[in-house]
Motif scaffolding. Sequence first.
Motif, PDB file in Angstrom:
ATOM      1  N   LYS A 199      12.093 -10.439   8.479  1.00 47.57           N
ATOM      2  CA  LYS A 199      11.895 -10.822   7.069  1.00 47.57           C
ATOM      3  C   LYS A 199      12.173  -9.775   5.957  1.00 47.57           C
ATOM      4  O   LYS A 199      12.672 -10.085   4.758  1.00 47.57           O
ATOM      5  N   VAL A 200      12.092  -8.443   6.465  1.00 50.71           N
ATOM      6  CA  VAL A 200      12.146  -7.293   5.548  1.00 50.71           C
ATOM      7  C   VAL A 200      13.390  -6.640   5.898  1.00 50.71           C
ATOM      8  O   VAL A 200      13.652  -5.469   5.275  1.00 50.71           O
ATOM      9  N   SER A 201      14.146  -7.006   6.730  1.00 52.96           N
ATOM     10  CA  SER A 201      15.150  -6.404   7.362  1.00 52.96           C
ATOM     11  C   SER A 201      16.563  -7.013   7.012  1.00 52.96           C
ATOM     12  O   SER A 201      16.588  -8.114   6.545  1.00 52.96           O
ATOM     13  N   ARG A 202      17.662  -6.179   7.640  1.00 46.35           N
ATOM     14  CA  ARG A 202      19.045  -6.754   7.215  1.00 46.35           C
ATOM     15  C   ARG A 202      19.259  -7.910   8.289  1.00 46.35           C
ATOM     16  O   ARG A 202      18.620  -7.937   9.172  1.00 46.35           O
ATOM     17  N   ALA A 205      -1.539  -4.426   2.384  1.00 45.34           N
ATOM     18  CA  ALA A 205      -1.193  -3.979   1.196  1.00 45.34           C
ATOM     19  C   ALA A 205       0.404  -3.275   1.150  1.00 45.34           C
ATOM     20  O   ALA A 205       1.327  -3.575   0.342  1.00 45.34           O
ATOM     21  N   PHE A 206       0.484  -2.473   2.319  1.00 45.90           N
ATOM     22  CA  PHE A 206       1.766  -1.722   2.282  1.00 45.90           C
ATOM     23  C   PHE A 206       2.780  -2.761   2.583  1.00 45.90           C
ATOM     24  O   PHE A 206       3.924  -2.493   1.767  1.00 45.90           O
ATOM     25  N   MET A 207       2.768  -3.692   3.611  1.00 48.36           N
ATOM     26  CA  MET A 207       3.861  -4.505   3.714  1.00 48.36           C
ATOM     27  C   MET A 207       4.099  -5.472   2.608  1.00 48.36           C
ATOM     28  O   MET A 207       5.162  -5.899   2.377  1.00 48.36           O
ATOM     29  N   ASP A 208       3.218  -5.816   1.652  1.00 51.52           N
ATOM     30  CA  ASP A 208       3.401  -6.470   0.601  1.00 51.52           C
ATOM     31  C   ASP A 208       4.249  -5.799  -0.333  1.00 51.52           C
ATOM     32  O   ASP A 208       5.283  -6.447  -0.900  1.00 51.52           O
ATOM     33  N   SER A 267      12.733  -7.854  -0.778  1.00 55.27           N
ATOM     34  CA  SER A 267      13.389  -9.035  -1.480  1.00 55.27           C
ATOM     35  C   SER A 267      14.299  -8.884  -2.629  1.00 55.27           C
ATOM     36  O   SER A 267      15.235  -9.722  -2.899  1.00 55.27           O
ATOM     37  N   THR A 268      13.752  -8.049  -3.332  1.00 54.79           N
ATOM     38  CA  THR A 268      14.649  -7.470  -4.775  1.00 54.79           C
ATOM     39  C   THR A 268      15.760  -7.232  -4.303  1.00 54.79           C
ATOM     40  O   THR A 268      17.078  -7.359  -4.750  1.00 54.79           O
ATOM     41  N   VAL A 269      16.118  -6.001  -3.295  1.00 57.17           N
ATOM     42  CA  VAL A 269      17.118  -5.677  -2.947  1.00 57.17           C
ATOM     43  C   VAL A 269      18.070  -6.669  -2.251  1.00 57.17           C
ATOM     44  O   VAL A 269      19.384  -6.678  -2.567  1.00 57.17           O
ATOM     45  N   PHE A 320       2.810   2.159  -3.709  1.00 57.67           N
ATOM     46  CA  PHE A 320       3.340   2.782  -2.370  1.00 57.67           C
ATOM     47  C   PHE A 320       2.809   3.765  -1.850  1.00 57.67           C
ATOM     48  O   PHE A 320       2.464   3.861  -0.696  1.00 57.67           O
ATOM     49  N   ARG A 321       2.694   4.837  -2.792  1.00 58.49           N
ATOM     50  CA  ARG A 321       2.537   6.223  -2.478  1.00 58.49           C
ATOM     51  C   ARG A 321       0.852   6.284  -2.190  1.00 58.49           C
ATOM     52  O   ARG A 321       0.518   7.062  -1.313  1.00 58.49           O
ATOM     53  N   SER A 322       0.232   5.459  -2.760  1.00 52.67           N
ATOM     54  CA  SER A 322      -1.215   5.395  -2.669  1.00 52.67           C
ATOM     55  C   SER A 322      -1.730   4.896  -1.442  1.00 52.67           C
ATOM     56  O   SER A 322      -2.696   5.017  -0.627  1.00 52.67           O
TER      57      SER A 322
END
Length: 243
Positions: free
Chosen positions: A122-125, A148-151, A158-160, A223-225
């Motif tokens: 779902k988040v890959s090519r 939260a990280f995967m969100d 999805s934007t990419v 993301f960094r947090s």
Amino acid sequence: MRKLLYLMLLLPLVVVSQENESFLLNLSEITVKTGHTAQFIEGVKSWKKCYMDNDGKDHWNMWHRVQGEGSVYTMTSTMAKWAEMDDDSKDTAGKECRTKVIDLIMPHVKSVNYNIARSMPKVSRTSPMPDDTKLVWVYNVKTNNSGAFMDVVKEVESTVKKAKGDTDVTWYSVIGGGPEVSNYFVAVPFKNFAALDEDKDSVWEIYEKANGKSKTDALRAKFRSLVSSDWAYMYTLNKDLSN
């Protein structure tokens, strides 16, 4: 081929993707003894020849790590389902070539670290890794909040995909492992080192063009947090040691 992976782990001291389907990735990280790289390579070549001569059916890739300490190789292979680990009865080639591992490979190996990961379609090519891939950049993450990280990852990828039609990367979730093992990693394929010189927008630049700087800064900070630690390496494909 899994016989080799298991045998290397038991003695004292792998990329084919399935479009839009999750698969399991076997990863065997092999650290070669200092000064033994040439002997290790010849040992794997000898084992591969034996395996092929005995009509071995499994496929694998052997990657050499570019950066970092020592000489490190990672052997990767894929499984569609866990059940494949139950059936070694057909691996007669692996059994025939067992002594090659014992005599020609293991004397040159310092350590082996075996892990399993699952791809995240779902988040890959959506397409398989290109056939001309000779180099992969792998970014590893340990997170303090997986959900939260995967969100964040889902939001960015999805934007990419909307902007480019697809993403270039494949995400994996690591299954189990020791305290030093990442929770997730993402693999980015390249056809050669020269491809690294190409001027392309980063995922954050793509996200900012679509959503603005303020929203991008906030998501990037989130993301960094959520990242406890991260590290990245490049790996080159050794075709002579792959099948």
